[in-house]
Write an enzyme that holds these catalytic residues in place. Sequence first.
Site, PDB file in Angstrom:
ATOM      1  N   GLN A 170       0.838  -1.203   0.000  1.00  0.00           N
ATOM      2  CA  GLN A 170       0.000   0.000   0.000  1.00  0.00           C
ATOM      3  C   GLN A 170       0.873   1.253   0.000  1.00  0.00           C
ATOM      4  O   GLN A 170       1.638   1.476   0.950  1.00  0.00           O
ATOM      5  CB  GLN A 170      -0.901  -0.021   1.239  1.00  0.00           C
ATOM      6  CG  GLN A 170      -1.647   1.259   1.531  1.00  0.00           C
ATOM      7  CD  GLN A 170      -2.679   1.595   0.487  1.00  0.00           C
ATOM      8  OE1 GLN A 170      -2.435   2.432  -0.360  1.00  0.00           O
ATOM      9  NE2 GLN A 170      -3.817   0.921   0.548  1.00  0.00           N
ATOM     10  N   ARG A 204      -0.246   4.326   0.115  1.00  0.00           N
ATOM     11  CA  ARG A 204      -0.909   5.428   0.811  1.00  0.00           C
ATOM     12  C   ARG A 204      -0.348   5.589   2.215  1.00  0.00           C
ATOM     13  O   ARG A 204      -0.205   4.623   2.967  1.00  0.00           O
ATOM     14  CB  ARG A 204      -2.419   5.145   0.877  1.00  0.00           C
ATOM     15  CG  ARG A 204      -3.238   6.343   1.335  1.00  0.00           C
ATOM     16  CD  ARG A 204      -4.724   6.023   1.205  1.00  0.00           C
ATOM     17  NE  ARG A 204      -5.511   7.189   1.530  1.00  0.00           N
ATOM     18  CZ  ARG A 204      -5.782   8.168   0.678  1.00  0.00           C
ATOM     19  NH1 ARG A 204      -5.313   8.107  -0.545  1.00  0.00           N
ATOM     20  NH2 ARG A 204      -6.504   9.204   1.031  1.00  0.00           N
ATOM     21  N   GLN A 246     -19.929  -2.597  -1.863  1.00  0.00           N
ATOM     22  CA  GLN A 246     -19.022  -3.115  -2.896  1.00  0.00           C
ATOM     23  C   GLN A 246     -17.972  -3.993  -2.234  1.00  0.00           C
ATOM     24  O   GLN A 246     -17.265  -3.551  -1.333  1.00  0.00           O
ATOM     25  CB  GLN A 246     -18.330  -1.969  -3.640  1.00  0.00           C
ATOM     26  CG  GLN A 246     -17.417  -2.450  -4.761  1.00  0.00           C
ATOM     27  CD  GLN A 246     -16.753  -1.293  -5.486  1.00  0.00           C
ATOM     28  OE1 GLN A 246     -16.906  -0.133  -5.085  1.00  0.00           O
ATOM     29  NE2 GLN A 246     -16.006  -1.589  -6.528  1.00  0.00           N
ATOM     30  N   GLY A 306      -9.530  -1.988  -1.471  1.00  0.00           N
ATOM     31  CA  GLY A 306     -10.623  -1.758  -0.527  1.00  0.00           C
ATOM     32  C   GLY A 306     -10.196  -1.591   0.915  1.00  0.00           C
ATOM     33  O   GLY A 306     -10.968  -1.892   1.836  1.00  0.00           O
ATOM     34  N   GLU A 307      -8.984  -1.096   1.144  1.00  0.00           N
ATOM     35  CA  GLU A 307      -8.514  -0.966   2.526  1.00  0.00           C
ATOM     36  C   GLU A 307      -9.355   0.026   3.328  1.00  0.00           C
ATOM     37  O   GLU A 307      -9.571  -0.148   4.525  1.00  0.00           O
ATOM     38  CB  GLU A 307      -7.041  -0.543   2.564  1.00  0.00           C
ATOM     39  CG  GLU A 307      -6.479  -0.561   3.976  1.00  0.00           C
ATOM     40  CD  GLU A 307      -4.974  -0.401   4.034  1.00  0.00           C
ATOM     41  OE1 GLU A 307      -4.482   0.007   5.096  1.00  0.00           O
ATOM     42  OE2 GLU A 307      -4.300  -0.698   3.023  1.00  0.00           O
ATOM     43  N   GLU A 341      -5.200   1.785  -7.727  1.00  0.00           N
ATOM     44  CA  GLU A 341      -6.391   2.174  -6.966  1.00  0.00           C
ATOM     45  C   GLU A 341      -6.192   3.550  -6.342  1.00  0.00           C
ATOM     46  O   GLU A 341      -7.074   4.415  -6.390  1.00  0.00           O
ATOM     47  CB  GLU A 341      -6.690   1.152  -5.869  1.00  0.00           C
ATOM     48  CG  GLU A 341      -7.953   1.510  -5.097  1.00  0.00           C
ATOM     49  CD  GLU A 341      -8.064   0.797  -3.754  1.00  0.00           C
ATOM     50  OE1 GLU A 341      -9.187   0.679  -3.248  1.00  0.00           O
ATOM     51  OE2 GLU A 341      -7.026   0.394  -3.197  1.00  0.00           O
ATOM     52  N   ARG A 356      -8.010   7.690  -6.950  1.00  0.00           N
ATOM     53  CA  ARG A 356      -8.715   8.424  -5.912  1.00  0.00           C
ATOM     54  C   ARG A 356      -8.398   9.906  -6.029  1.00  0.00           C
ATOM     55  O   ARG A 356      -7.381  10.301  -6.572  1.00  0.00           O
ATOM     56  CB  ARG A 356      -8.322   7.920  -4.520  1.00  0.00           C
ATOM     57  CG  ARG A 356      -8.700   6.468  -4.283  1.00  0.00           C
ATOM     58  CD  ARG A 356      -8.505   6.123  -2.820  1.00  0.00           C
ATOM     59  NE  ARG A 356      -9.285   7.025  -1.974  1.00  0.00           N
ATOM     60  CZ  ARG A 356     -10.593   6.899  -1.754  1.00  0.00           C
ATOM     61  NH1 ARG A 356     -11.267   5.937  -2.330  1.00  0.00           N
ATOM     62  NH2 ARG A 356     -11.230   7.747  -0.989  1.00  0.00           N
TER      63      ARG A 356
END
Length: 287
Positions: free
Chosen positions: A40, A42, A64, A80-81, A114, A118
């Site tokens: 990840q 982020r 979802q 989908g964290e 992903e 965003r």
Amino acid sequence: MARGLGKGLGRGLDALFQENSQDEVIEDLNVSELRPNPYQPRLEFDEAALSELSESIKMHGVLQPIVVRKTIKGYDIVVGERRFRASKLAGKHKIPAIVKELSDQQMMELAIIENLQREDLNPLEEAKSYETLMNHLKLTQAEAADRLGKSRSYIANLLRLLNLPQEIKTMINQKEISGGHGRTLLSLKNDEEMIEVAHKVIKEEMSVRALEMYIKERNEEGATSEKKETKEKQKPKFLVKHEEKLKQHLGTKVEISKSRKKGKIAIEFTSEEEFNRLINLLENVGE
């Protein structure tokens, strides 16, 4: 598969998962069995936004399913964290998920993609994602821009933020200054000067435009206070021109010097990842 993923970056995550979608089964997995994606990129998750999503999940559930990869210890979250974190806040014990067979390389790419799709990434997170993706897939700035539907200058300007001193990066992460402030500060001579002016920006709540004007005036004052160099010692205009071109292309500081018999091009990098990105760019010149 990894190169295929790279070719589809601009199509969105739905397109990336379209293959074999008919065979996919949604399972309710125990939240305790899940762990965040180790790749990840982020750095920050907005607590207020997570709280809001948590309240929505309490009322409506997770609409979802997340995407996971099965491991020996449970499941790694691929996509989908935020939903996973919000579900834990909501006190949920299970969450709908699609289990995928993915390599470490694919997990890294999908996590980056992903996040790039965003809208609430901070500038440094976005820049780091571009750098990681370019290094990972051996893409030039132009290729990355084309695949992601961005302009090359947009990506180049963001990547320049990675050259800022860590103290200023922290200011951007904490939203004390913007990415625009950071790019403007890079026009100053050294890290100490950048940090000094960054604190002034915060103290005086300067806009990016005001900062640009301040730096312009500061540089002009500095130039008039110093003795003008003789024409023989001044850097030739053609070297300055090519120096600026290289700075824009490579997204980092470049210094060109020349003596009577030889010259030197110095390219600055601040990390191994930055070094690999620059090597990749140089190897792809002319392709």
